[in-house]
Design a protein around this motif. Sequence first.
Motif, PDB file in Angstrom:
ATOM      1  N   ALA A 175       0.830  -1.209   0.000  1.00  0.00           N
ATOM      2  CA  ALA A 175       0.000   0.000   0.000  1.00  0.00           C
ATOM      3  C   ALA A 175       0.866   1.262   0.000  1.00  0.00           C
ATOM      4  O   ALA A 175       0.615   2.201  -0.768  1.00  0.00           O
ATOM      5  N   ASP A 176       1.902   1.282   0.857  1.00  0.00           N
ATOM      6  CA  ASP A 176       2.771   2.463   0.924  1.00  0.00           C
ATOM      7  C   ASP A 176       3.582   2.637  -0.359  1.00  0.00           C
ATOM      8  O   ASP A 176       3.829   3.774  -0.795  1.00  0.00           O
ATOM      9  N   CYS A 177       3.986   1.520  -0.960  1.00  0.00           N
ATOM     10  CA  CYS A 177       4.738   1.602  -2.218  1.00  0.00           C
ATOM     11  C   CYS A 177       3.866   2.178  -3.331  1.00  0.00           C
ATOM     12  O   CYS A 177       4.324   3.020  -4.114  1.00  0.00           O
ATOM     13  N   THR A 178       2.627   1.712  -3.390  1.00  0.00           N
ATOM     14  CA  THR A 178       1.708   2.224  -4.411  1.00  0.00           C
ATOM     15  C   THR A 178       1.466   3.717  -4.218  1.00  0.00           C
ATOM     16  O   THR A 178       1.486   4.498  -5.185  1.00  0.00           O
ATOM     17  N   LYS A 179       1.274   4.128  -2.972  1.00  0.00           N
ATOM     18  CA  LYS A 179       1.055   5.550  -2.679  1.00  0.00           C
ATOM     19  C   LYS A 179       2.277   6.378  -3.077  1.00  0.00           C
ATOM     20  O   LYS A 179       2.133   7.464  -3.674  1.00  0.00           O
ATOM     21  N   TYR A 180       3.463   5.885  -2.763  1.00  0.00           N
ATOM     22  CA  TYR A 180       4.691   6.611  -3.071  1.00  0.00           C
ATOM     23  C   TYR A 180       4.868   6.753  -4.588  1.00  0.00           C
ATOM     24  O   TYR A 180       5.188   7.842  -5.082  1.00  0.00           O
ATOM     25  N   MET A 181       4.648   5.666  -5.299  1.00  0.00           N
ATOM     26  CA  MET A 181       4.837   5.700  -6.740  1.00  0.00           C
ATOM     27  C   MET A 181       3.805   6.582  -7.431  1.00  0.00           C
ATOM     28  O   MET A 181       4.126   7.282  -8.404  1.00  0.00           O
ATOM     29  N   LYS A 182       2.570   6.581  -6.937  1.00  0.00           N
ATOM     30  CA  LYS A 182       1.544   7.447  -7.533  1.00  0.00           C
ATOM     31  C   LYS A 182       1.834   8.921  -7.255  1.00  0.00           C
ATOM     32  O   LYS A 182       1.372   9.795  -7.997  1.00  0.00           O
ATOM     33  N   GLY A 183       2.601   9.180  -6.207  1.00  0.00           N
ATOM     34  CA  GLY A 183       3.015  10.550  -5.949  1.00  0.00           C
ATOM     35  C   GLY A 183       4.008  11.054  -6.973  1.00  0.00           C
ATOM     36  O   GLY A 183       4.206  12.264  -7.134  1.00  0.00           O
ATOM     37  N   PHE A 185       4.307   9.184 -10.285  1.00  0.00           N
ATOM     38  CA  PHE A 185       3.628   8.896 -11.553  1.00  0.00           C
ATOM     39  C   PHE A 185       2.146   8.704 -11.259  1.00  0.00           C
ATOM     40  O   PHE A 185       1.749   7.673 -10.694  1.00  0.00           O
ATOM     41  N   HIS A 186       1.330   9.652 -11.658  1.00  0.00           N
ATOM     42  CA  HIS A 186      -0.079   9.614 -11.275  1.00  0.00           C
ATOM     43  C   HIS A 186      -0.816   8.401 -11.834  1.00  0.00           C
ATOM     44  O   HIS A 186      -1.828   7.952 -11.278  1.00  0.00           O
TER      45      HIS A 186
END
Length: 245
Positions: A175-183, A185-186
Motif C-alpha cells: 500500500a505504501d509503495c503504491t502511494k509513493y509511486m503514484k506521488g 507517476f499519477h
Amino acid sequence: VVSFSIFSIMFVKSFLITLVSSSIFVLSSFSFSIWSFISSSFSSFLSSSSFPSSSPYVIVGAGIHGLSTAYHLALELKASGKGDGRDIIILDKNGIAAGATGIACGVVRNNYFQPAMRELMAHSVEVWESDMKAYSYHPVGYMQISPESMHADVATIYEQQKAIDYPSTFIEGEADCTKYMKGIFHDWQAQGITSVLHEAKGGYANNTKAMYGLAAKVENENIRIISGVTVTGFTRNEGCVTHVE
C-alpha cells in the motif's frame, strides 16, 4: 609489427567512462585501386616517424577503462613529478568506445548487492557529478522497485547505504509503495510491489557523449590516442610486459 618498450601497467580508477573521436571511412562504390591507395597510405603513416616506436606506458583499448586509466595515470605522474601525459599512449584497433563501452546503458547508481561495492560506487557517483556537462550526466536519481521476493535483499542494500550516509529512501509494504509511486507517476498501476528503494543521487549518462568528454580530458593531458592499431601480442620478461606487438 610495431614494438613498444614499456613498463607494463594496468591502473584502473573508479571512473565509470571516456571517448575520443576516430576516423571512420564509409566505402560504398569505391574501386579496388582507391582502396589499395588508402591502405598503402595508412600503412605508410603507421611506419612514419609520427608513429611512436616506444613509450613508457602503453594502454591497450580506448573504452572507459583504457581512457580512465590513462587520464588518472597522467594525473598521478604529474602530481608525483615522475612524468605526465606525454609518457602515455592509448592504442585501439577501431576507435574510442568502439566496443562494450559504446553500447553500455549508462546507468549511474549505487545499487549493488555486494557490500564491497558500496563506497566504490558512492565515489563513482561523485566523479560523475564533478563535471556533469562534460560527462553528459543527468542526476535524476535511481529507483529499485521490487516484488516481495527481493524485499530482504533490497533492505540490506538500504542499510549499507545508510551506513555510509548515502542519501536514499526505502518504502515498504504494498500500500505504501503504491502511494509513493503514484506521488511520482499519477498513472502508476503495477501490482505486487512491496519495496521501493529510491536513491536521491545517481542517474544516467549518454554513453558516447560521456566518452567524448572524457577523451577531451585525456587529450588535454597530452596523452595520444591512436586508433586503427591492432595489438597482436606481448613480449614478457620476468613477469613484466616489455614490448607490445
